[in-house]
Design an enzyme around this catalytic site. Structure first.
Site, PDB file in Angstrom:
ATOM      1  N   SER A 126       0.904  -1.357  -0.007  1.00 18.20           N
ATOM      2  CA  SER A 126      -0.160  -0.104  -0.065  1.00 18.20           C
ATOM      3  C   SER A 126       0.967   1.366  -0.053  1.00 18.20           C
ATOM      4  CB  SER A 126      -0.999   0.014   1.289  1.00 18.20           C
ATOM      5  OG  SER A 126      -2.059   0.854   1.015  1.00 18.20           O
ATOM      6  N   ASP A 150      -0.928  -5.177  -3.153  1.00 22.54           N
ATOM      7  CA  ASP A 150      -1.807  -4.735  -3.399  1.00 22.54           C
ATOM      8  C   ASP A 150      -1.839  -3.145  -3.715  1.00 22.54           C
ATOM      9  OD1 ASP A 150      -4.443  -6.061  -3.417  1.00 22.54           O
ATOM     10  OD2 ASP A 150      -5.107  -4.494  -2.185  1.00 22.54           O
ATOM     11  N   HIS A 283      -7.004  -6.391   1.036  1.00 25.90           N
ATOM     12  CA  HIS A 283      -5.684  -5.349   1.130  1.00 25.90           C
ATOM     13  C   HIS A 283      -4.718  -5.672   1.886  1.00 25.90           C
ATOM     14  CE1 HIS A 283      -4.035  -1.527  -0.277  1.00 25.90           C
ATOM     15  NE2 HIS A 283      -4.095  -1.237   0.943  1.00 25.90           N
TER      16      HIS A 283
END
Length: 306
Positions: A126, A150, A283
């Protein structure tokens, strides 16, 4: 707040048993602080010195401990390092509230230089993936490999807004248990007992006895600026085109932030890119399915020789 060494060890043992990740040699990490530029940074050094180095970068609102189980498992094979990025964990908040991609990338450059890292694998999830990609765009020849978890230049606005709403809530709560309930509502895949312990790495007790997140929330909760998002996207696509090292893109199968099409488009632009999907994960892949992530990571690390 933090866990005592005994609590930390117990937590890792329970995490490993729950995830089905064997830890034959459980050694807790050393904790270090260093000054980069004008700010103090904290990182976890899992050892083992002399092994090929792997650096892990957490997502927004998280901290270096999000990689604990992954690093503990890889420790016999790799020299794992997990950094608290600016404004997170035990690292210092930016006095100017400067959390730009460029400043994060400059922090990374200073960190890698201070540790004299050469030919390492960089893993970012992320926010950490954004910063890793931005740095790699100008420095990929220093990498044995790059792993983006992700995230990519294109993300889904609805999923990103959910995360922003969760991480920007600055309301102090009376107990850790209240944070457990809030976190489970956000991500029901997590184990309650493990979550209760891991949250202690990310909470601080205020003078009035209530609890608050450790990470800097002063810049969070603002409406998404379309111009800023377009600038971010353009910067990251430029970095993608410049990355020369082998790159693995990991997507959580249930992620609402990063979809199959996003992974396909990203790897289609990378010179040496491929992508995989981890089942049973949203996520936060490293927390939802660490065992599945470790299988893929080990394959990539062996293939790159990093």
């Amino acid at each position: 707040m933090s866990l005592s060494p005994e609590e930390f060890r117990t937590h890792l043992e329970l995490s490993a048993a729950t995830a089905g990740v064997p830890l034959p040699d459980l050694t807790l990490p050393d904790q270090h602080h260093l000054v980069l530029g004008r700010m103090r940074f904290h990182y976890l050094d899992w050892g083992t010195a002399g092994r090929p180095p792997v650096v892990f970068l957490h997502g927004g609102g998280l901290n270096a401990h999000t990689w604990d189980l992954v690093c503990a498992s890889l420790r016999p094979e790799r020299h794992c390092l997990a950094l608290d990025q600016r404004g997170h964990g035990e690292s210092e908040w930016s006095p100017e509230m400067d959390y730009s991609i460029e400043s994060h990338a400059a922090d990374l450059d200073a960190f890698f230089g201070a540790l004299e890292l050469r030919r390492f694998v960089l893993v970012g999830m992320s926010l950490g993936g954004v910063n890793a990609l931005a740095w790699a765009g100008a420095n990929s020849r220093r990498l044995a490999g790059l792993v983006l978890v992700d995230v990519g230049p294109e993300i889904r606005a609805d999923g990103a807004r959910k995360i922003a709403a969760f991480t920007s809530d600055a309301t102090p709560l009376d107990s850790v248990e209240h944070y457990v309930e809030r976190a489970l509502a956000f991500n029901p895949r997590r184990n309650r007992e493990l979550l209760r312990r891991s949250l202690q790495h990310n909470l601080r007790r205020m003078p009035d006895g209530r609890f608050m997140w450790k990470y800097d929330q002063r810049h969070r909760g603002k409406a998404l600026d379309p111009a800023a998002y377009a600038r971010r996207r353009d910067l990251l696509w430029s970095a993608v085109d410049a990355v020369e090292c082998p790159t693995l893109v990991v997507r959580g199968a249930q992620s609402d932030v990063f979809h199959d099409e996003d992974a396909e488009r990203l790897t289609g632009r990378l010179r040496q890119g491929r992508w995989v999907k981890i089942e049973g994960a949203g996520h936060t892949v490293q927390g939802d399915n660490p065992a599945g992530l470790l299988v893929i990571l080990r394959e990539f690390l062996d293939a790159t020789g990093g």
